[in-house]
Motif scaffolding. Structure first.
Motif, PDB file in Angstrom:
ATOM      1  N   VAL A  59      27.428 -14.358 -17.481  1.00  0.00           N
ATOM      2  CA  VAL A  59      26.997 -15.134 -16.318  1.00  0.00           C
ATOM      3  C   VAL A  59      26.448 -14.170 -15.276  1.00  0.00           C
ATOM      4  N   PHE A  60      25.163 -14.272 -15.029  1.00  0.00           N
ATOM      5  CA  PHE A  60      24.479 -13.415 -14.068  1.00  0.00           C
ATOM      6  C   PHE A  60      24.460 -14.118 -12.717  1.00  0.00           C
ATOM      7  N   GLN A  61      24.851 -13.381 -11.651  1.00  0.00           N
ATOM      8  CA  GLN A  61      24.933 -13.988 -10.326  1.00  0.00           C
ATOM      9  C   GLN A  61      23.863 -13.492  -9.369  1.00  0.00           C
ATOM     10  N   TYR A  62      23.636 -12.190  -9.309  1.00  0.00           N
ATOM     11  CA  TYR A  62      22.623 -11.678  -8.393  1.00  0.00           C
ATOM     12  C   TYR A  62      22.241 -10.261  -8.798  1.00  0.00           C
ATOM     13  N   PRO A  63      21.031  -9.845  -8.451  1.00  0.00           N
ATOM     14  CA  PRO A  63      20.611  -8.464  -8.722  1.00  0.00           C
ATOM     15  C   PRO A  63      20.797  -7.597  -7.475  1.00  0.00           C
ATOM     16  N   VAL A  64      20.963  -6.312  -7.694  1.00  0.00           N
ATOM     17  CA  VAL A  64      21.001  -5.329  -6.615  1.00  0.00           C
ATOM     18  C   VAL A  64      20.113  -4.174  -7.041  1.00  0.00           C
ATOM     19  N   PHE A  65      19.205  -3.756  -6.175  1.00  0.00           N
ATOM     20  CA  PHE A  65      18.442  -2.566  -6.512  1.00  0.00           C
ATOM     21  C   PHE A  65      18.173  -1.760  -5.251  1.00  0.00           C
ATOM     22  N   TYR A  66      18.171  -0.443  -5.446  1.00  0.00           N
ATOM     23  CA  TYR A  66      17.934   0.486  -4.352  1.00  0.00           C
ATOM     24  C   TYR A  66      16.570   1.143  -4.559  1.00  0.00           C
ATOM     25  N   TYR A  67      15.809   1.191  -3.471  1.00  0.00           N
ATOM     26  CA  TYR A  67      14.518   1.844  -3.527  1.00  0.00           C
ATOM     27  C   TYR A  67      14.250   2.499  -2.177  1.00  0.00           C
ATOM     28  N   GLN A  68      13.367   3.462  -2.174  1.00  0.00           N
ATOM     29  CA  GLN A  68      13.003   4.163  -0.950  1.00  0.00           C
ATOM     30  C   GLN A  68      11.494   4.153  -0.813  1.00  0.00           C
ATOM     31  N   ASP A  80      16.716  10.939 -14.836  1.00  0.00           N
ATOM     32  CA  ASP A  80      16.298  11.686 -16.016  1.00  0.00           C
ATOM     33  C   ASP A  80      16.945  13.063 -15.932  1.00  0.00           C
ATOM     34  N   THR A  81      18.151  13.184 -16.472  1.00  0.00           N
ATOM     35  CA  THR A  81      18.903  14.436 -16.337  1.00  0.00           C
ATOM     36  C   THR A  81      18.235  15.583 -17.078  1.00  0.00           C
ATOM     37  N   ALA A  82      17.529  15.302 -18.159  1.00  0.00           N
ATOM     38  CA  ALA A  82      16.900  16.369 -18.932  1.00  0.00           C
ATOM     39  C   ALA A  82      15.819  17.083 -18.136  1.00  0.00           C
ATOM     40  N   ASN A  83      15.135  16.334 -17.271  1.00  0.00           N
ATOM     41  CA  ASN A  83      14.040  16.928 -16.505  1.00  0.00           C
ATOM     42  C   ASN A  83      14.346  17.035 -15.016  1.00  0.00           C
ATOM     43  N   GLY A  84      15.586  16.698 -14.642  1.00  0.00           N
ATOM     44  CA  GLY A  84      15.974  16.815 -13.243  1.00  0.00           C
ATOM     45  C   GLY A  84      15.243  15.868 -12.316  1.00  0.00           C
ATOM     46  N   VAL A  85      14.990  14.639 -12.782  1.00  0.00           N
ATOM     47  CA  VAL A  85      14.236  13.655 -12.001  1.00  0.00           C
ATOM     48  C   VAL A  85      15.142  12.476 -11.667  1.00  0.00           C
ATOM     49  N   LEU A  86      15.084  12.010 -10.403  1.00  0.00           N
ATOM     50  CA  LEU A  86      15.804  10.815  -9.986  1.00  0.00           C
ATOM     51  C   LEU A  86      14.794   9.821  -9.424  1.00  0.00           C
ATOM     52  N   GLY A  87      14.714   8.663 -10.043  1.00  0.00           N
ATOM     53  CA  GLY A  87      13.850   7.615  -9.517  1.00  0.00           C
ATOM     54  C   GLY A  87      12.586   7.407 -10.318  1.00  0.00           C
ATOM     55  N   ILE A  88      11.999   6.186 -10.152  1.00  0.00           N
ATOM     56  CA  ILE A  88      10.746   5.791 -10.781  1.00  0.00           C
ATOM     57  C   ILE A  88       9.753   5.506  -9.673  1.00  0.00           C
ATOM     58  N   SER A  89       8.579   6.109  -9.741  1.00  0.00           N
ATOM     59  CA  SER A  89       7.566   5.917  -8.712  1.00  0.00           C
ATOM     60  C   SER A  89       6.732   4.679  -9.025  1.00  0.00           C
ATOM     61  N   ALA A  90       6.548   3.800  -8.021  1.00  0.00           N
ATOM     62  CA  ALA A  90       5.751   2.589  -8.219  1.00  0.00           C
ATOM     63  C   ALA A  90       5.370   1.996  -6.880  1.00  0.00           C
ATOM     64  N   LYS A  91       4.244   1.293  -6.846  1.00  0.00           N
ATOM     65  CA  LYS A  91       3.873   0.535  -5.656  1.00  0.00           C
ATOM     66  C   LYS A  91       4.413  -0.889  -5.717  1.00  0.00           C
ATOM     67  N   GLU A 121       0.805  -1.218   0.000  1.00  0.00           N
ATOM     68  CA  GLU A 121       0.000   0.000   0.000  1.00  0.00           C
ATOM     69  C   GLU A 121       0.840   1.270   0.000  1.00  0.00           C
ATOM     70  N   VAL A 122       2.167   1.133   0.098  1.00  0.00           N
ATOM     71  CA  VAL A 122       3.043   2.302   0.212  1.00  0.00           C
ATOM     72  C   VAL A 122       3.821   2.482  -1.089  1.00  0.00           C
ATOM     73  N   ASN A 123       3.859   3.687  -1.590  1.00  0.00           N
ATOM     74  CA  ASN A 123       4.622   3.972  -2.799  1.00  0.00           C
ATOM     75  C   ASN A 123       6.119   3.839  -2.548  1.00  0.00           C
ATOM     76  N   SER A 124       6.844   3.534  -3.612  1.00  0.00           N
ATOM     77  CA  SER A 124       8.300   3.445  -3.558  1.00  0.00           C
ATOM     78  C   SER A 124       8.893   4.288  -4.669  1.00  0.00           C
ATOM     79  N   VAL A 125      10.130   4.688  -4.478  1.00  0.00           N
ATOM     80  CA  VAL A 125      10.907   5.331  -5.531  1.00  0.00           C
ATOM     81  C   VAL A 125      12.068   4.391  -5.865  1.00  0.00           C
ATOM     82  N   LEU A 126      12.095   3.865  -7.078  1.00  0.00           N
ATOM     83  CA  LEU A 126      13.190   3.001  -7.526  1.00  0.00           C
ATOM     84  C   LEU A 126      14.350   3.905  -7.912  1.00  0.00           C
ATOM     85  N   ALA A 127      15.430   3.816  -7.159  1.00  0.00           N
ATOM     86  CA  ALA A 127      16.518   4.773  -7.341  1.00  0.00           C
ATOM     87  C   ALA A 127      17.614   4.268  -8.262  1.00  0.00           C
TER      88      ALA A 127
END
Length: 678
Positions: free
Chosen positions: A569-578, A540-551, A485-491
């Motif tokens: 050879v893929f071993q593991y993913p890393v992702f940062y979100y807030q 998005d440097t053109a519009n000064g935006v950092l992150g993707i909003s999603a639930k 139920e809480v929004n996240s920002v994928l950084a």
């Protein structure tokens, strides 16, 4: 943070209450005082969010779960059939699938009935492809740089059904005089030893043998009596020259052709070696001392194949196999795992279930099941695709896929037609897998090989080579970080990977909020071309935006390679979100009962009526809607919902010393505290 708001009244659960001094105290509160995150391994469907993406181990598969029909959550096909065109068999890594290399077979217009692996002393292993109705055997001397089978210079002369290795070291080939679906009679046997073909006469077999095993030096054959619709057991004590029927060992076949028929050597309940017979009606144990067939498993419903199916017209049957202590039984579109203590489990690899009734001309069918060192390999064909899966004891992993993408420009499709076969090369820990397919619209036949299948991509070296497909995809589960139920920002996103370059790379795309479409903006698509690549920000440097909003969101990984001998050879993913929490508040105020009565003359006739309405709100288990005049407190068009947290006491300010309370001359106030919950 706290502040005051000047208001005249509040609306609590549909009732309007006047506020003393027109003042509300508003305080920010901790929305997540209690931990609600969920961790640990979870088995969930595609539309159920995960709170973590990567498990401690990906032995049970890597990717999101796909189910077809009703599935129990604990069923292996639920946790092990994955939306992936990548190789997920090796624990901790993901790579491109083995390359399907086509091998030309000379002078045959039929699929391969089965493959024979025959070792000659002092030389490498030879592979023999036995066509279903061709006039010649075709051999291949197992030199990796060759890409064709060449004629072995001998004639089969019949429809081959099965083969067995005798005590004398011969590969003995059995057959049928007419097509597989029309009965026929047994034939003279062909055999090979040391690369030399010869003919062996036989007598006593009254019906074609469809499965033969060598048990303690005696050959046992499961034969199909076409006229009486019976499966009969024969035996030979002289390596197949003379045969006798075992009286009492017969059972109905249920259908007019041998749709499911196979012998296998396993152990009985006492741990002693024994022979088992697989039929459309169930699994039987051959009681050799009592000359009878003892039924061990009764299948839920009799199963059969479609006699008009091209693969059945030219196909052989698939007997059970033993792998890592258990027997695996192919039945229709499923596989049973049987243990000698009598327990068995349906482990359908792709949503199929044992007992599924005959539905159409092209139902899902198991076309081959063979045991490797590290995996059990299962070939399945169905409408629109043919696949080979690798089973590791927990889950099925995709190994080869002839799907809609392999259909030619004229609309031809490919279907797995015969038993897949495993070949191990002398002196090297390698394993080759062969498969025969029918391009059923053009009526042509194709033979493929997957080389050195059980060598890890990170262990390839020396004389051992592997070949890979040029690209493949893997789709992750939907992910919400534990709070849907809480929004996240994928950084940012990153990976652990090796063997990356400009040509051998990994591309990561993201889809959000259950969308079937992946985000296509260039700054949202990340490609990794070096094993030392750092995290890549969603910026998005053109519009000064950092992150993707999603639930919630999911990732699609695409592995690409510019060379058939290389794979990233893929071993593991890393992702940062807030997490972006909703700003929740606590509201403290006093209700002026006299003024509230004035505002609601038709509803509240006494102070007791006002009090009863407030108590009702306090005791409400569901949340109540809350707003106040003069200020818009809506977020995204959604109302605020609260619970009454404090209702301490009533305060009076007397206008006279009269003994009775007069609402017109006495002020009464109720202190109230409500807290937002959503």
């Amino acid at each position: 943070m706290s502040h005051q708001a000047l208001v005249q009244s509040v609306n609590l659960g549909g009732d309007v209450y006047a506020v003393r001094n027109n003042a509300i105290q508003i305080d920010s509160i901790d929305a997540w005082a209690d931990p609600i995150r969920v961790v640990g391994n979870q088995r969930r469907g595609d539309r159920r969010n995960l709170s973590q993406w990567v498990k401690e181990s990906n032995k049970a598969g890597f990717g999101y779960y796909v189910t077809e029909g009703t599935q129990e959550e604990g069923h292996p096909s639920f946790s092990g059939f994955f939306k992936s065109s990548l190789d997920t068999r090796f624990d901790g890594i993901v790579s491109l699938l083995p390359k399907k290399e086509e091998y030309t077979v000379e002078s045959t217009s039929a699929p391969i009935a089965f493959f024979i692996s025959e070792r000659t002393a002092g030389v490498s292993e030879g592979v023999y492809a036995i066509p279903a109705d061709s006039s010649s055997n075709i051999s291949y001397s197992f030199i990796p740089q060759w890409n064709y089978f060449t004629s072995a210079g001998t004639t089969v002369g019949y429809y081959p059904t099965c083969e067995v290795i005798t005590d004398a070291g011969y590969h003995l080939i059995f057959g049928c005089s007419t097509s597989y679906s029309a009965g026929g009679s047994p034939t003279t046997l062909k055999r090979i030893r040391g690369g030399v073909w010869s003919t062996q006469a036989q007598s006593g077999l009254a019906y074609p043998a469809w499965s033969v095993v060598n048990f303690k030096g005696i050959l046992y054959a499961a034969c199909f009596d076409y006229s009486n619709q019976l499966i009969r057991i024969y035996q030979s004590v002289d390596d197949g020259s003379n045969w006798t029927a075992i009286g009492g060992m017969e059972t109905p076949s249920h259908y007019e052709y041998p749709s499911i028929l196979g012998l296998a050597i396993y152990v009985d309940a006492n741990g002693d070696p024994a022979i088992y017979l697989n039929t459309p009606l169930g699994l039987y144990l051959l009681d050799l001392s009592g000359n009878r067939l003892e039924q061990i498993i009764s299948f839920p419903a009799p199963l059969r194949y479609d006699v008009s199916h091209p693969a059945n017209v030219y196909g052989t049957l698939t007997p059970p196999v033993v792998w890592q202590g258990d027997m695996y039984i192919p039945v229709g579109n499923t596989v049973y795992r049987y243990r000698y203590d009598g327990t068995w489990t349906d482990i359908a690899p792709a949503g199929g279930r044992a007992g599924r009734p005959f539905e159409s001309a092209y139902i899902d069918q198991i076309r081959g099941i063979v045991a490797g060192n590290t995996h059990l390999y299962v070939g399945m064909e169905a409408t629109g695709y043919s696949k080979i899966f690798a089973y590791d004891g927990e889950a099925f992993h995709n190994v080869a896929d002839w799907s809609i993408t392999d259909i030619n420009s004229d609309g031809d499709g490919r279907r797995l037609a015969s038993t897949i076969a495993i070949v191990k090369e002398t002196g090297q820990p390698t394993l080759w897998l062969f498969a025969s397919l029918r391009n059923y619209i053009s009526a042509s036949y194709e033979t493929y090989a997957l080389r050195n299948l059980e060598v890890s991509p990170i262990a390839v070296g020396g004389n051992v080579t592997r070949r890979y497909e040029s690209a493949g995809e893997l789709v992750s589960p939907w992910f919400d970080g534990g709070m849907t139920e809480v929004n996240s920002v994928l950084a940012a996103v990153g990976i652990g990977a090796i063997d990356l370059s400009a040509n051998e790379n990994v591309k990561i795309e993201v889809a959000i909020n259950y969308s079937d479409t992946y985000e296509s903006d260039a700054w949202k698509v990340k490609t990794f071309t070096s094993s030392t690549d750092n995290l890549k920000k969603y910026e998005d440097t053109a519009n000064g935006v950092l992150g993707i909003s999603a639930k919630n969101w999911r990732y699609k990984l695409t592995l690409n390679s510019g060379s058939a001998s290389l794979t990233p050879v893929f071993q593991y993913p890393v992702f940062y979100y807030q997490k972006v929490f909703t700003d929740l508040r606590r509201y403290s105020f006093e209700i002026d009962i006299r003024r509230t009565m004035e505002l609601n003359r038709s509803k509240f006739a006494s102070p007791q009526d006002v009090m009863r309405s407030i108590i009702q709100k306090r005791d409400s288990i569901p949340l109540v809607k809350f707003s106040y005049s003069g200020t818009a407190i809506y977020t995204g068009g959604e109302d605020r919902y609260v619970r009454v947290e404090a209702f301490p006491h009533i305060a009076r300010t007397a206008a006279s010393s009269a003994a009775s309370v007069d609402p017109q001359s006495e002020e009464m106030f109720v202190q109230l505290v409500v807290e937002e919950k959503l």
